[in-house]
Write a protein that holds these residues in place. Sequence first.
Motif, PDB file in Angstrom:
ATOM      1  N   LEU B  48       0.840  -1.192   0.000  1.00 45.22           N
ATOM      2  CA  LEU B  48       0.000   0.000   0.000  1.00 45.22           C
ATOM      3  C   LEU B  48       0.874   1.241   0.000  1.00 45.22           C
ATOM      4  CD1 LEU B  48       0.347   0.838   3.191  1.00 45.22           C
ATOM      5  CD2 LEU B  48      -1.521  -0.767   3.517  1.00 45.22           C
ATOM      6  N   LYS B  49       0.229   2.384  -0.248  1.00 48.30           N
ATOM      7  CA  LYS B  49       0.959   3.647  -0.318  1.00 48.30           C
ATOM      8  C   LYS B  49       0.063   4.777   0.171  1.00 48.30           C
ATOM      9  CE  LYS B  49      -0.482   3.972  -5.131  1.00 48.30           C
ATOM     10  NZ  LYS B  49      -0.071   3.847  -6.549  1.00 48.30           N
ATOM     11  N   TYR B  50       0.709   5.828   0.654  1.00 47.80           N
ATOM     12  CA  TYR B  50      -0.004   7.024   1.081  1.00 47.80           C
ATOM     13  C   TYR B  50       0.666   8.242   0.474  1.00 47.80           C
ATOM     14  CZ  TYR B  50      -1.584  10.949   3.809  1.00 47.80           C
ATOM     15  OH  TYR B  50      -2.089  12.177   4.164  1.00 47.80           O
ATOM     16  N   PHE B  51      -0.148   9.086  -0.156  1.00 46.11           N
ATOM     17  CA  PHE B  51       0.369  10.346  -0.690  1.00 46.11           C
ATOM     18  C   PHE B  51      -0.311  11.529  -0.021  1.00 46.11           C
ATOM     19  CE2 PHE B  51       2.658   7.821  -3.301  1.00 46.11           C
ATOM     20  CZ  PHE B  51       1.995   7.248  -4.371  1.00 46.11           C
ATOM     21  N   SER B  52      -1.635  11.447   0.090  1.00 44.43           N
ATOM     22  CA  SER B  52      -2.394  12.541   0.680  1.00 44.43           C
ATOM     23  C   SER B  52      -3.814  12.045   0.908  1.00 44.43           C
ATOM     24  CB  SER B  52      -2.402  13.758  -0.255  1.00 44.43           C
ATOM     25  OG  SER B  52      -3.072  13.449  -1.454  1.00 44.43           O
ATOM     26  N   ASP B  54      -7.186  10.747   2.768  1.00 39.86           N
ATOM     27  CA  ASP B  54      -7.588   9.887   3.880  1.00 39.86           C
ATOM     28  C   ASP B  54      -6.358   9.234   4.502  1.00 39.86           C
ATOM     29  OD1 ASP B  54     -10.204   7.351   4.244  1.00 39.86           O
ATOM     30  OD2 ASP B  54      -8.802   8.225   5.681  1.00 39.86           O
ATOM     31  N   THR B  55      -6.222   9.385   5.807  1.00 41.79           N
ATOM     32  CA  THR B  55      -5.011   8.901   6.474  1.00 41.79           C
ATOM     33  C   THR B  55      -5.025   7.397   6.697  1.00 41.79           C
ATOM     34  OG1 THR B  55      -5.985   9.420   8.620  1.00 41.79           O
ATOM     35  CG2 THR B  55      -4.580  11.107   7.606  1.00 41.79           C
ATOM     36  N   LEU B  56      -6.144   6.747   6.493  1.00 45.15           N
ATOM     37  CA  LEU B  56      -6.227   5.297   6.596  1.00 45.15           C
ATOM     38  C   LEU B  56      -6.283   4.745   5.184  1.00 45.15           C
ATOM     39  CD1 LEU B  56      -6.465   2.881   8.545  1.00 45.15           C
ATOM     40  CD2 LEU B  56      -8.947   3.092   8.339  1.00 45.15           C
ATOM     41  N   VAL B  57      -5.262   3.989   4.811  1.00 42.39           N
ATOM     42  CA  VAL B  57      -5.203   3.463   3.454  1.00 42.39           C
ATOM     43  C   VAL B  57      -5.316   1.950   3.462  1.00 42.39           C
ATOM     44  CG1 VAL B  57      -3.905   5.387   2.514  1.00 42.39           C
ATOM     45  CG2 VAL B  57      -2.684   3.488   3.509  1.00 42.39           C
ATOM     46  N   GLN B  58      -6.016   1.463   2.475  1.00 45.43           N
ATOM     47  CA  GLN B  58      -6.200   0.018   2.333  1.00 45.43           C
ATOM     48  C   GLN B  58      -5.251  -0.506   1.267  1.00 45.43           C
ATOM     49  OE1 GLN B  58      -8.324  -1.590   4.411  1.00 45.43           O
ATOM     50  NE2 GLN B  58      -8.777   0.406   5.326  1.00 45.43           N
ATOM     51  N   GLY B  59      -4.743  -1.701   1.489  1.00 43.57           N
ATOM     52  CA  GLY B  59      -3.835  -2.285   0.521  1.00 43.57           C
ATOM     53  C   GLY B  59      -4.267  -3.667   0.101  1.00 43.57           C
ATOM     54  N   ILE B  60      -3.335  -4.371  -0.488  1.00 46.91           N
ATOM     55  CA  ILE B  60      -3.627  -5.730  -0.931  1.00 46.91           C
ATOM     56  C   ILE B  60      -3.485  -6.694   0.233  1.00 46.91           C
ATOM     57  CG2 ILE B  60      -2.910  -5.222  -3.287  1.00 46.91           C
ATOM     58  CD1 ILE B  60      -0.292  -6.745  -2.655  1.00 46.91           C
TER      59      ILE B  60
END
Lengths: 114, 113
Positions: B48-52, B54-60
């Motif tokens: 997963l990755k976060y750029f900007s 929503d601070t909660l990110v879903q991944g594989i």
Amino acid sequence: KAGVTQTPRYLIKTRGQQVTLSCSPISGHRSVSWYQQTPGQGLQFLFEYFSETQRNKGNFPGRFSGRQFSNSRSEMNVSTLELGDSALYLCASSLTGQGSYEQYFGPGTRLTVT
Amino acid sequence: AQSVTQPDIHITVSEGASLELRCNYSYGATPYLFWYVQSPGQGLQLLLKYFSGDTLVQGIKGFEAEFKRSQSSFNLRKPSVHWSDAAEYFCAVGARDTDKLIFGTGTRLQVFP
């Protein structure tokens, strides 16, 4: 679509020799980056290439060099090999070289220097 | 200087238990944050990755991570671990206009049946 390929997968060299590793990115990808992975230092950034231009270089001695060809394939060269150069060398490719695009990693080349 | 710290070198959990892998970063601007997984003899796979946003990110693979700017953290979580999750996990920080990544030292996850 084929993934990132690296050749050779395994390599054994002697101190003082030189070595060239090859990386073929995913078709259409223009950015290639290289990393060195060792148990002691972990994953360390070596180079980043985009459209045949080196955009970034990590903190490695001048014995480490690289290049990218017009078809986006990349090679890295290590001259005058030292025992400490034994590592897994990973390359990664992305579509545009902008940090927001996913990078896809190859399986790596395992280099052993004796 | 940019840096990433993964304080846990090795974590062991039972299959079905929850998991949290810690990651702290140091970066001057808004970072791009990533979690990668590496199985033995394999390259790295992006979880997963976060750029900007929503601070909660879903991944594989059922993983998620939460970006906490105040704590400079980006911890990886999974509610129920499977034996196939045993691998090494790397947190990384990047930036706009470059693919250069700074990696943490990794956390090796062992899963017991």
